[in-house]
Design an enzyme around this catalytic site. Structure first.
Site, PDB file in Angstrom:
ATOM      1  N   GLU A   1       5.224  28.194 -12.564  1.00  0.00           N
ATOM      2  CA  GLU A   1       4.459  27.084 -13.143  1.00  0.00           C
ATOM      3  C   GLU A   1       5.384  26.428 -14.153  1.00  0.00           C
ATOM      4  O   GLU A   1       5.809  27.060 -15.108  1.00  0.00           O
ATOM      5  CB  GLU A   1       3.172  27.588 -13.792  1.00  0.00           C
ATOM      6  CG  GLU A   1       2.152  26.484 -14.044  1.00  0.00           C
ATOM      7  CD  GLU A   1       2.508  25.612 -15.243  1.00  0.00           C
ATOM      8  OE1 GLU A   1       2.940  24.446 -15.029  1.00  0.00           O
ATOM      9  OE2 GLU A   1       2.377  26.080 -16.371  1.00  0.00           O
TER      10      GLU A   1
ATOM     11  N   CYS B   1       1.076  22.599 -21.006  1.00  0.00           N
ATOM     12  CA  CYS B   1       1.600  22.039 -19.758  1.00  0.00           C
ATOM     13  C   CYS B   1       0.629  21.032 -19.148  1.00  0.00           C
ATOM     14  O   CYS B   1       1.031  20.165 -18.379  1.00  0.00           O
ATOM     15  CB  CYS B   1       1.936  23.137 -18.773  1.00  0.00           C
ATOM     16  SG  CYS B   1       0.567  24.245 -18.398  1.00  0.00           S
TER      17      CYS B   1
ATOM     18  N   LYS C   1       8.218  40.273 -20.052  1.00  0.00           N
ATOM     19  CA  LYS C   1       9.094  39.737 -21.096  1.00  0.00           C
ATOM     20  C   LYS C   1       8.427  38.500 -21.687  1.00  0.00           C
ATOM     21  O   LYS C   1       8.357  37.450 -21.051  1.00  0.00           O
ATOM     22  CB  LYS C   1      10.460  39.337 -20.546  1.00  0.00           C
ATOM     23  CG  LYS C   1      11.464  38.947 -21.665  1.00  0.00           C
ATOM     24  CD  LYS C   1      12.485  37.924 -21.229  1.00  0.00           C
ATOM     25  CE  LYS C   1      12.063  36.499 -21.495  1.00  0.00           C
ATOM     26  NZ  LYS C   1      11.967  36.150 -22.941  1.00  0.00           N
TER      27      LYS C   1
END
Length: 490
Positions: A257, A291, A182
């Site tokens: 994560e 990130c 997804k």
């Protein structure tokens, strides 16, 4: 559904059991170009749980034969996918730029990284998967091997719509799992084009399944589905905790994560030109939407003023604009919601007393009026207890923090809930060793920007940045397989 130019806008379907199929819900959502909110890149489906169930059923059925193939045979499919993706590199990179805003050179670099990851894991199919262990019985053979989990569910973010899905899919597949993915709704057009490469390469029916939709329906469905044995997630810490709770409740394996608040420390003996360039690249490229992006810039007092002056001079030169324009260095925020989030953090920084040195508002100028552009922003007089020094902004905002010693720098650098990446600029071996040993981060870089990691190296964070397991490199086998110990008696 057409663009103002008259071009037909495509609706991208789900890929289930080897076919592109319409969702049962008949609901679609537009994917809007963040550089021009009046331009629709494509439409994607808001699928239902019934669509997800079909995908999982197909994956479960296909896994029986897929796991029986040798690792080398599975790797051959990844080589084929890499070749198809390479042929379509420019088209997919262009779509990425149009859909989430990063500049075209960055999008091409990300797509090329996806190709390299596929080829790396194609080779993993030929590597060892176990060890021979001495037995106390002299007439017995004891060894370990690795077996796939089964069906794995992948939930991926919008900021790296090619690289992150591929660095999850490639190891999952080569180690014998089948996949239901997804992607983030915001970048599902790019993800669909990437999945087209797997389909064109002839991946067996049902081995890879692609379902678009909301996190509350499809994401939650993956978390709850009893036939999904492992879940790999990249995204916010709030959603990551939901993934963990749901997986634990039914005994599924999970990998998370969840972001960072990454510091760079500039010591008195640093090469300032190098440190400035790396801080700008690490913090402001991709509009800070990484990130591993630099967020806190901790500078030793002896070079603080000179560093600040050099940094501001280069930040002022940054050209903000459409990612497809050659002169643009920084594109827009990926969505209106992300723009509003970044602007709200800038307001919080000013309200808390930080001094705004540059930027701080929506970018203005010709061609920017219909996009989600924000100025690259720099604060100083930032203290560790401020919101902008604690929470992940995910935007082009740098917070300068002055310290006298490396001990102070480490204390401040570690004073957050995250521990993903960190970097130091120094020529002093003692400083380097102290930073390596005492920095609470899964990735430590010396005289290099905080953002990025090489694909053959393990990637993941400490504290709230990660669930502990590592992605990429040979470390990926630890999540996507289970160890089986075998004892053979003559």
């Amino acid at each position: 559904m057409t663009l103002s130019t008259g071009t037909q806008v495509k609706t991208y379907l789900n890929y289930i059991n080897g076919k592109w199929v319409s969702a049962s819900s008949n609901e679609i959502a537009p994917s809007v170009n963040p550089a021009n909110k009046n331009e629709v890149v494509g439409y994607v489906q808001r699928s239902s749980k019934e669509d997800l169930d079909l995908a999982v059923e197909a994956a479960k059925k296909a896994q029986i034969q897929w796991r029986k193939l040798s690792g080398a045979a599975r790797g051959e499919y990844l080589y084929k996918v890499a070749n198809v993706l390479e042929q379509r590199l420019d088209d997919i990179a262009k779509t990425m730029t149009e859909e989430m805003g990063k500049t075209f050179p960055e999008a091409k670099g990300e797509t090329a990284r996806g190709i390299a990851i596929l080829r790396y894991y194609a080779g993993e199919g030929m590597r060892k998967v176990g060890d021979v262990i001495p037995s106390t019985d002299s007439e017995a053979l004891m060894f370990t091997t690795r077996v796939p989990l089964g069906v794995v569910g992948l939930i991926t973010p919008w900021n790296f719509p090619v690289a992150i899905p591929i660095w999850k899919m490639a190891p999952a597949l080569v180690y014998g799992n089948t996949v239901v993915i997804k992607p983030a709704l915001e970048t599902s057009v790019t993800a669909a084009k990437m999945v087209e490469c797997f389909a064109e390469a002839g991946l067996p029916t049902g081995v890879l399944n692609f379902v678009t939709g909301s996190g509350s329906v499809i994401g939650q469905g993956i978390i709850d589905h009893p036939d999904i044995s492992g879940i790999s997630f990249t995204g916010s810490d709030q959603v990551g905790k939901q993934v963990a709770q749901g997986a634990v409740a039914r005994g599924a394996k999970y990998q998370l994560e969840m972001g960072g608040k990454n510091p760079v420390f500039v010591a008195d003996d640093a090469d300032l030109e190098q440190a400035v360039d790396a801080t700008i690249s690490g913090g402001l490229r991709s509009t800070g939407q990484k990130c591993t992006a630099t967020s806190r810039v901790i500078v030793q007092s002896g070079v603080y003023d000179e560093f600040k002056s050099k940094l501001l001079a280069k930040v002022r030169e940054i050209k903000v604009g459409h990612g497809l324009h050659a002169e643009s260095w920084m594109g827009p925020c990926a969505s209106e919601n992300q723009l509003e989030t970044v602007l709200s953090y800038i307001e919080k920084g000013m309200a808390e007393g930080a001094t705004l040195l540059h930027g701080g508002k929506r970018a203005e100028g010709e061609g920017l009026e219909n996009g989600y552009f924000v100025e690259p922003t720099v604060f100083e007089d930032v203290y560790s207890n401020m919101i902008i020094a604690q929470e992940e902004i995910f935007g082009p905002v740098l917070a300068l923090i002055k310290v006298d010693t490396i001990e102070q720098a480490l204390e401040i650098a570690n004073d957050v809930q995250y521990g993903l990446s960190a970097s130091i600029f120094t020529q002093n071996i003692g400083n380097m060793l102290s930073f390596i040993n005492e920095m609470d981060a899964g990735l430590v870089r010396i005289n290099a920007e905080s953002a990025g990691v090489e694909l053959q190296a393990p990637f993941g964070g400490l504290k709230q940045s990660s669930s502990g397991s590592r992605e990429q490199g040979q470390a990926a086998i630890e999540f996507f397989t289970a160890i089986k110990t075998v004892f053979v008696k003559a």
